[in-house]
Scaffold this motif. Sequence first.
Motif, PDB file in Angstrom:
ATOM      1  N   GLN A 186       0.829  -1.206   0.000  1.00 45.16           N
ATOM      2  CA  GLN A 186       0.000   0.000   0.000  1.00 45.16           C
ATOM      3  C   GLN A 186       0.864   1.256   0.000  1.00 45.16           C
ATOM      4  N   THR A 187       1.996   1.208   0.704  1.00 45.64           N
ATOM      5  CA  THR A 187       2.930   2.325   0.659  1.00 45.64           C
ATOM      6  C   THR A 187       3.500   2.489  -0.747  1.00 45.64           C
ATOM      7  N   GLN A 188       3.830   1.382  -1.383  1.00 50.99           N
ATOM      8  CA  GLN A 188       4.346   1.443  -2.744  1.00 50.99           C
ATOM      9  C   GLN A 188       3.294   2.004  -3.699  1.00 50.99           C
ATOM     10  N   GLN A 189       2.040   1.632  -3.503  1.00 58.48           N
ATOM     11  CA  GLN A 189       0.965   2.174  -4.324  1.00 58.48           C
ATOM     12  C   GLN A 189       0.870   3.689  -4.175  1.00 58.48           C
ATOM     13  N   ALA A 190       0.973   4.164  -2.936  1.00 61.67           N
ATOM     14  CA  ALA A 190       0.943   5.608  -2.702  1.00 61.67           C
ATOM     15  C   ALA A 190       2.147   6.293  -3.339  1.00 61.67           C
ATOM     16  N   GLU A 191       3.304   5.644  -3.320  1.00 57.21           N
ATOM     17  CA  GLU A 191       4.485   6.229  -3.947  1.00 57.21           C
ATOM     18  C   GLU A 191       4.313   6.317  -5.463  1.00 57.21           C
ATOM     19  N   ILE A 192       3.706   5.290  -6.059  1.00 55.17           N
ATOM     20  CA  ILE A 192       3.463   5.329  -7.507  1.00 55.17           C
ATOM     21  C   ILE A 192       2.556   6.499  -7.858  1.00 55.17           C
ATOM     22  N   ASP A 193       1.512   6.710  -7.077  1.00 55.26           N
ATOM     23  CA  ASP A 193       0.612   7.839  -7.334  1.00 55.26           C
ATOM     24  C   ASP A 193       1.357   9.168  -7.232  1.00 55.26           C
ATOM     25  N   VAL A 194       2.251   9.274  -6.254  1.00 54.97           N
ATOM     26  CA  VAL A 194       3.013  10.512  -6.095  1.00 54.97           C
ATOM     27  C   VAL A 194       3.957  10.707  -7.276  1.00 54.97           C
ATOM     28  N   VAL A 195       4.611   9.639  -7.711  1.00 55.93           N
ATOM     29  CA  VAL A 195       5.505   9.735  -8.873  1.00 55.93           C
ATOM     30  C   VAL A 195       4.724  10.201 -10.099  1.00 55.93           C
ATOM     31  N   GLU A 196       3.535   9.650 -10.300  1.00 54.30           N
ATOM     32  CA  GLU A 196       2.711  10.059 -11.439  1.00 54.30           C
ATOM     33  C   GLU A 196       2.341  11.531 -11.345  1.00 54.30           C
ATOM     34  N   ARG A 357       1.609  -4.788 -11.925  1.00 55.25           N
ATOM     35  CA  ARG A 357       0.729  -3.750 -11.390  1.00 55.25           C
ATOM     36  C   ARG A 357       0.582  -3.963  -9.891  1.00 55.25           C
ATOM     37  N   ILE A 358       0.922  -2.937  -9.138  1.00 61.42           N
ATOM     38  CA  ILE A 358       0.898  -3.047  -7.683  1.00 61.42           C
ATOM     39  C   ILE A 358      -0.516  -3.288  -7.187  1.00 61.42           C
ATOM     40  N   GLU A 359      -1.534  -2.798  -7.925  1.00 55.04           N
ATOM     41  CA  GLU A 359      -2.914  -3.036  -7.502  1.00 55.04           C
ATOM     42  C   GLU A 359      -3.238  -4.528  -7.493  1.00 55.04           C
ATOM     43  N   PHE A 360      -2.758  -5.238  -8.532  1.00 56.38           N
ATOM     44  CA  PHE A 360      -3.027  -6.681  -8.608  1.00 56.38           C
ATOM     45  C   PHE A 360      -2.258  -7.424  -7.523  1.00 56.38           C
ATOM     46  N   SER A 361      -0.998  -7.029  -7.321  1.00 56.40           N
ATOM     47  CA  SER A 361      -0.205  -7.662  -6.272  1.00 56.40           C
ATOM     48  C   SER A 361      -0.816  -7.421  -4.893  1.00 56.40           C
ATOM     49  N   ARG A 544       0.997   5.438 -19.735  1.00 54.59           N
ATOM     50  CA  ARG A 544       1.373   4.137 -20.300  1.00 54.59           C
ATOM     51  C   ARG A 544       2.308   3.389 -19.358  1.00 54.59           C
ATOM     52  N   ASP A 545       3.300   4.096 -18.823  1.00 55.22           N
ATOM     53  CA  ASP A 545       4.230   3.453 -17.887  1.00 55.22           C
ATOM     54  C   ASP A 545       3.512   2.975 -16.628  1.00 55.22           C
ATOM     55  N   LYS A 546       2.534   3.752 -16.174  1.00 59.38           N
ATOM     56  CA  LYS A 546       1.776   3.319 -15.001  1.00 59.38           C
ATOM     57  C   LYS A 546       0.917   2.103 -15.325  1.00 59.38           C
ATOM     58  N   ALA A 547       0.322   2.078 -16.524  1.00 59.01           N
ATOM     59  CA  ALA A 547      -0.538   0.959 -16.897  1.00 59.01           C
ATOM     60  C   ALA A 547       0.254  -0.336 -17.018  1.00 59.01           C
ATOM     61  N   THR A 548       1.518  -0.253 -17.457  1.00 59.82           N
ATOM     62  CA  THR A 548       2.339  -1.454 -17.602  1.00 59.82           C
ATOM     63  C   THR A 548       3.139  -1.768 -16.356  1.00 59.82           C
ATOM     64  N   GLY A 549       3.035  -0.935 -15.318  1.00 59.19           N
ATOM     65  CA  GLY A 549       3.763  -1.174 -14.083  1.00 59.19           C
ATOM     66  C   GLY A 549       5.214  -0.766 -14.130  1.00 59.19           C
ATOM     67  N   GLU A 550       5.627   0.024 -15.129  1.00 59.95           N
ATOM     68  CA  GLU A 550       7.027   0.414 -15.280  1.00 59.95           C
ATOM     69  C   GLU A 550       7.342   1.755 -14.631  1.00 59.95           C
ATOM     70  N   LEU A 551       6.332   2.511 -14.253  1.00 60.80           N
ATOM     71  CA  LEU A 551       6.567   3.866 -13.748  1.00 60.80           C
ATOM     72  C   LEU A 551       7.375   3.841 -12.467  1.00 60.80           C
ATOM     73  N   TYR A 552       7.026   2.956 -11.549  1.00 60.00           N
ATOM     74  CA  TYR A 552       7.716   2.918 -10.252  1.00 60.00           C
ATOM     75  C   TYR A 552       9.165   2.465 -10.422  1.00 60.00           C
ATOM     76  N   GLN A 553       9.389   1.477 -11.299  1.00 61.97           N
ATOM     77  CA  GLN A 553      10.748   1.008 -11.524  1.00 61.97           C
ATOM     78  C   GLN A 553      11.613   2.091 -12.147  1.00 61.97           C
ATOM     79  N   GLN A 554      11.044   2.862 -13.068  1.00 66.67           N
ATOM     80  CA  GLN A 554      11.793   3.964 -13.666  1.00 66.67           C
ATOM     81  C   GLN A 554      12.132   5.020 -12.629  1.00 66.67           C
ATOM     82  N   ALA A 555      11.190   5.293 -11.743  1.00 65.18           N
ATOM     83  CA  ALA A 555      11.439   6.292 -10.703  1.00 65.18           C
ATOM     84  C   ALA A 555      12.525   5.817  -9.749  1.00 65.18           C
ATOM     85  N   LYS A 556      12.534   4.516  -9.430  1.00 62.57           N
ATOM     86  CA  LYS A 556      13.567   3.984  -8.553  1.00 62.57           C
ATOM     87  C   LYS A 556      14.926   4.010  -9.229  1.00 62.57           C
TER      88      LYS A 556
END
Length: 556
Positions: A186-196, A357-361, A544-556
Amino acid sequence: MKNMFSNSLLASLVLTLGVGPMAQAQTPASLAPQPGTSPMSLSLTQAVRYAVTNKSSLLATRLAEQTAAAKVGEIKAQGLPQLNIGANVADNFKLQKSLVDVGAFGGGGSTVTPLTAADIAAAQAGQTVNIAPVSLPAVPLPPQAIAFGLQYAGNTSASFSQQLFDGSYLIGLKAAKVYQELSKKQTQQAEIDVVEQVSKAYYSTLVARSRLVLLARNVQRLDTVLYQTNQTFKAGFAEKLDVDRLRVQRNNLVVEQQKAQRLTELSVALLKFQMGLPQSQPVQLTDSLGAAVVDAGNLRRHLGVASFGTGAGPDGLGNVPTAPAGLGQNATGGAPAPGINTGQGPQAQAAFNYNNRIEFSTLETQQALAGLDLRNRQSGAYPRLSLTAAYGFIGSSNSVKDLFAFRGPESRNGNGFPNQNWFGFGNVGLALNIPVFDGFRRRYQVQQARIAQQTIEKGMETLRQSIDLQDAQSRTNLVNALDVLDNQKANLDLAADVARVTRIKFNAGVGSNIEVITAETSLRESQTNYYAAIYDVLVAKVDRDKATGELYQQAK
């Protein structure tokens, strides 16, 4: 389409500002705002890192993660030995009495020896007196009220217990670890939203700033044309109407420049909000719009689609390729011919990894929790076994002072009699609890747990379909945005060339003022549309990066 960029950017600002309450976040030492200091230099990477570290909403989410870790420790503590120490002092100012059948301790008739006055006188005269005992009949006694204990009493003890077997405890340990994992996701999900949010706000600021610079150049160029036209008018080779038209055009351009300035300031304010940065802290963006613009050719190849116009990338424009008969199928109706765009990229044609996708996980973790909850309900029918032990002392006396004398078994009073007032006690044992019948309560709890598990399974199926739709939608939006960007870039080049030729003709005296104004207006519209297209591509790439789950990895 003159105001398309402004309207789209304003809409994005309004929508993003509604994400949650604004709160100042803590600031790291490396990026801490200093009052009165120079602006903070921020690249997109630095802005994202600062937001992930300091956004107040993320700090609250991490506190929840710490709470989950503490919950794990709480559950583990239930299986450790439990030791308690207690003490108690009481003033029994009115002792409770109990009825006691004293006749049960013995009974029957009694024997007495009668002694008369004559017997006494004879004995005093030295005579022998024979006294015969007389037996009296037994008289029954009623129960007597007797108070047990003394007025002041105290006790102290230490108790020990150790859980030996409890099915719920074992399952609870597993559930606690899964719950902690869920909190991290859930923390990772919140971080993805912030990155977006930060990425989109940063891109909107870059686009607004670049457009503001371009408007300033347009004003300078129009001032040059206005000055030349005014000089020509003074020389008698132009009409006053030509000068007035250019002045009107300049006034409108200045107003547009002022609006763009305010829009840029609003974009910066939005970026600070999404970062959790105080509005009073000045910032300076170090990334350029040119560096942020994606490589359309590589992106199209990654998506597995042809470019707009050429079918081979962003370089040049040619005839739009026509699809063969059968909508991309070969003559036999089989698989698509090589090189033909089917609308699905290579990664879309393969099995999509939903776990990206962090939502599915997160939902999978919730499903695991639901399964453990079901097992926990079922384990309520298992026996529970515990080891117990206790040791302590109890005492009593008729005075407080005497109670705290703490006299042991060796204590004696002045007459040599035992005078102990505190006595020890202890016990050790096993406690076994076997549930037999609870009125079907556990049965209904198991039913509820099964239903909750089935509900999550249905939610996972719905999420799969939603992810599939988001994948296709984000891909289509990105492809469309790239095509629009190619088109607007071509239009901008054409409009710039038309404006250049029109100014040359006007300066040579073979062109009209109307043509110059029309060409300048078309150029500004093309510039606005081009920057709007750039912004749409950048936002579509983030989506697109968020839909494929790549946004968080790119930010990291």
